[in-house]
Design a protein around this motif. Structure first.
Motif, PDB file in Angstrom:
ATOM      1  N   UNK A 294     -59.694  -0.868  -7.916  1.00 23.73           N
ATOM      2  CA  UNK A 294     -59.612   0.088  -6.809  1.00 23.73           C
ATOM      3  C   UNK A 294     -60.615  -0.247  -5.720  1.00 23.73           C
ATOM      4  N   UNK A 295     -61.860  -0.518  -6.141  1.00 18.79           N
ATOM      5  CA  UNK A 295     -62.914  -0.877  -5.182  1.00 18.79           C
ATOM      6  C   UNK A 295     -64.076  -1.493  -5.932  1.00 18.79           C
ATOM      7  N   UNK A 296     -64.903  -2.246  -5.203  1.00 25.79           N
ATOM      8  CA  UNK A 296     -66.116  -2.838  -5.757  1.00 25.79           C
ATOM      9  C   UNK A 296     -67.301  -2.295  -4.971  1.00 25.79           C
ATOM     10  N   UNK A 297     -68.272  -1.736  -5.676  1.00 25.38           N
ATOM     11  CA  UNK A 297     -69.461  -1.149  -5.060  1.00 25.38           C
ATOM     12  C   UNK A 297     -70.710  -1.812  -5.620  1.00 25.38           C
ATOM     13  N   UNK A 298     -71.786  -1.895  -4.837  1.00 29.42           N
ATOM     14  CA  UNK A 298     -73.051  -2.383  -5.400  1.00 29.42           C
ATOM     15  C   UNK A 298     -73.668  -1.351  -6.330  1.00 29.42           C
ATOM     16  N   UNK A 299     -74.594  -1.801  -7.181  1.00 33.61           N
ATOM     17  CA  UNK A 299     -75.270  -0.873  -8.094  1.00 33.61           C
ATOM     18  C   UNK A 299     -75.890   0.308  -7.354  1.00 33.61           C
ATOM     19  N   UNK A 300     -76.421   0.042  -6.175  1.00 32.01           N
ATOM     20  CA  UNK A 300     -77.095   1.101  -5.420  1.00 32.01           C
ATOM     21  C   UNK A 300     -76.152   2.216  -4.992  1.00 32.01           C
ATOM     22  N   UNK A 301     -74.840   1.964  -5.033  1.00 31.23           N
ATOM     23  CA  UNK A 301     -73.859   2.989  -4.657  1.00 31.23           C
ATOM     24  C   UNK A 301     -73.076   3.477  -5.877  1.00 31.23           C
ATOM     25  N   UNK A 302     -73.669   3.346  -7.056  1.00 28.78           N
ATOM     26  CA  UNK A 302     -72.984   3.763  -8.280  1.00 28.78           C
ATOM     27  C   UNK A 302     -72.620   5.236  -8.250  1.00 28.78           C
ATOM     28  N   UNK A 303     -73.469   6.076  -7.671  1.00 30.28           N
ATOM     29  CA  UNK A 303     -73.184   7.517  -7.634  1.00 30.28           C
ATOM     30  C   UNK A 303     -71.864   7.793  -6.901  1.00 30.28           C
ATOM     31  N   UNK A 304     -71.609   7.040  -5.849  1.00 31.42           N
ATOM     32  CA  UNK A 304     -70.356   7.184  -5.103  1.00 31.42           C
ATOM     33  C   UNK A 304     -69.160   6.877  -6.003  1.00 31.42           C
ATOM     34  N   UNK A 305     -69.281   5.830  -6.810  1.00 34.76           N
ATOM     35  CA  UNK A 305     -68.204   5.473  -7.732  1.00 34.76           C
ATOM     36  C   UNK A 305     -67.996   6.527  -8.803  1.00 34.76           C
ATOM     37  N   UNK A 306     -69.090   7.064  -9.351  1.00 35.61           N
ATOM     38  CA  UNK A 306     -68.987   8.114 -10.365  1.00 35.61           C
ATOM     39  C   UNK A 306     -68.317   9.355  -9.796  1.00 35.61           C
ATOM     40  N   UNK A 307     -68.676   9.716  -8.568  1.00 38.46           N
ATOM     41  CA  UNK A 307     -68.085  10.912  -7.952  1.00 38.46           C
ATOM     42  C   UNK A 307     -66.591  10.734  -7.758  1.00 38.46           C
ATOM     43  N   UNK A 308     -66.171   9.541  -7.327  1.00 40.63           N
ATOM     44  CA  UNK A 308     -64.744   9.278  -7.137  1.00 40.63           C
ATOM     45  C   UNK A 308     -63.995   9.329  -8.466  1.00 40.63           C
ATOM     46  N   UNK A 309     -64.598   8.775  -9.515  1.00 39.15           N
ATOM     47  CA  UNK A 309     -63.944   8.793 -10.829  1.00 39.15           C
ATOM     48  C   UNK A 309     -63.841  10.222 -11.363  1.00 39.15           C
ATOM     49  N   UNK A 310     -64.905  11.006 -11.214  1.00 40.50           N
ATOM     50  CA  UNK A 310     -64.897  12.381 -11.707  1.00 40.50           C
ATOM     51  C   UNK A 310     -63.842  13.222 -10.996  1.00 40.50           C
ATOM     52  N   UNK A 311     -63.603  12.921  -9.708  1.00 38.72           N
ATOM     53  CA  UNK A 311     -62.635  13.684  -8.922  1.00 38.72           C
ATOM     54  C   UNK A 311     -61.227  13.108  -8.995  1.00 38.72           C
ATOM     55  N   UNK A 312     -61.060  11.975  -9.677  1.00 37.75           N
ATOM     56  CA  UNK A 312     -59.750  11.343  -9.769  1.00 37.75           C
ATOM     57  C   UNK A 312     -59.324  10.661  -8.485  1.00 37.75           C
ATOM     58  N   UNK A 313     -60.295  10.313  -7.619  1.00 38.59           N
ATOM     59  CA  UNK A 313     -59.970   9.654  -6.351  1.00 38.59           C
ATOM     60  C   UNK A 313     -59.997   8.132  -6.529  1.00 38.59           C
ATOM     61  N   UNK A 314     -59.110   7.633  -7.375  1.00 35.96           N
ATOM     62  CA  UNK A 314     -59.037   6.194  -7.628  1.00 35.96           C
ATOM     63  C   UNK A 314     -57.661   5.869  -8.154  1.00 35.96           C
ATOM     64  N   UNK A 315     -57.305   4.599  -8.020  1.00 37.94           N
ATOM     65  CA  UNK A 315     -56.098   4.088  -8.663  1.00 37.94           C
ATOM     66  C   UNK A 315     -56.451   2.709  -9.179  1.00 37.94           C
ATOM     67  N   UNK A 316     -56.664   2.608 -10.472  1.00 41.44           N
ATOM     68  CA  UNK A 316     -57.176   1.376 -11.070  1.00 41.44           C
ATOM     69  C   UNK A 316     -58.625   1.546 -11.460  1.00 41.44           C
ATOM     70  N   UNK A 317     -59.375   0.467 -11.385  1.00 40.95           N
ATOM     71  CA  UNK A 317     -60.759   0.464 -11.845  1.00 40.95           C
ATOM     72  C   UNK A 317     -61.742   0.406 -10.677  1.00 40.95           C
TER      73      UNK A 317
END
Length: 324
Positions: A294-317
């Motif tokens: 779905x997207x690639x983020x740096x470690x420093x933006x991990x919180x953004x990735x967690x928030x998207x996963x928790x809210x279901x705002x993704x398609x894929x990994x």
């Protein structure tokens, strides 16, 4: 080194316990080795850890992450298997070892610049795969591989229902199921998600809870409470429901009369073995199948990735890129 940690747990607000900061360099004990990570995949397991599931308070803080790929001490490109266990203790299956542990729960995980694991936990990364693609295999794709090819009993041509389009496991199930010759049906919350599922290979898609035109041979269940009743109604007599997770809750009503009268099997499935991971890597490399990132983020933006996963705002990994 930089790492993403579960500093404390909070059942209602899991991201409150997420910390990004410096962490001591890991030192491998005898029989273990270190891997310089290049990429790591986010997984719902990490959210459960932040909620306090499967981790004790005295075991915190712990580095999160159960999926990763990188370079070992000899310069080999490798995929990291997340299950730390003895195959002999589990009858040849380390996931059945009573003393089994997981990266990001009992052991520091892959959301860091380096991780240490038993030497046998390393699987060669096929050159055809990018580090970001390879990082999706040890969790989501290995879970899907085992569900389909070991636990479901489905033969080519079987109709399988994947509950919930969009997550890492469900997109892997659609891709692998279609490639294996199954009729893959999928439920999805929106028409956009259902359309993307069809692009991945789904034969038919349905809104959640829709009465299907016929009962299916196998239901592949990752959602839990929100879809369980539909799963139970949708499987044919003598069919099977394979459960690998419960992102919407694990407590569900169980109609025993439906199970025994219709002779329906309910089968649990968790991750997979190191040998299955090696076979999966070979399958993906040899067939051209690829995990959907779905997207690639740096470690420093991990919180953004967690928030998207928790809210279901993704398609894929969602994948964390760690080093170039």
């Amino acid at each position: 080194m930089l790492a993403v940690l579960a500093a404390h747990v909070d059942e209602q607000n899991p991201l409150a316990g997420l910390k990004i900061g410096e962490w001591p360099e890991p030192v491998p004990p005898p029989g273990w080795t270190s891997v310089e990570l290049r990429a790591a995949g986010l997984n719902h397991h990490d959210l459960w850890t932040l909620r306090g599931v499967g981790v004790a308070a005295e075991g915190l803080p712990v580095v999160l992450g159960a999926e990763g790929a990188g370079v070992d001490e000899e310069g080999n490109e490798v995929i990291v298997h997340a299950v730390v266990g003895d195959p002999a203790a589990g009858g040849g299956d380390e996931t059945l070892d009573p003393a089994m542990g997981l990266l990001s729960s009992e052991y520091d995980g892959t959301f860091a610049e380096r991780v240490v694991v038993p030497r046998r936990n390393l699987v060669p990364k096929p050159a055809a795969l990018s580090f970001e693609e390879a990082a999706c295999l040890p969790g989501a794709w290995l879970t899907a591989y085992r569900m389909l090819f070991e636990r479901s009993g489905a033969e080519p041509g079987s109709t399988v229902l994947v509950q919930g389009a969009g997550g890492g496991v469900s997109t892997a199930l659609i891709t692998l199921g279609a490639a294996a010759g199954h009729r893959v049906w999928v439920t999805g919350r929106t028409e956009q998600r259902r359309a993307r599922a069809r692009e991945l290979g789904a034969e038919r898609t349905f809104a959640p809870g829709t009465r299907l035109p016929e009962r299916v041979d196998v239901v592949l269940e990752t959602v839990g409470a929100a879809t369980w009743e539909h799963s139970a109604r949708s499987v044919r007599p003598g069919g099977r429901i394979v459960v690998c997770g419960a992102t919407t809750g694990a407590r569900v009503p169980l109609d025993l009369s439906r199970l025994f009268y219709r002779q329906v099997s309910v089968v649990g499935s968790t991750l997979g073995t190191r040998d299955q991971l090696a076979r999966l890597a070979g399958l993906v490399a040899g067939t051209g199948l690829r995990p959907l990132v779905d997207r690639v983020l740096p470690l420093t933006r991990a919180r953004e990735g967690f928030a998207a996963m928790a809210a279901g705002r993704l398609f894929g990994k969602i994948v964390l890129g760690i080093r170039p």
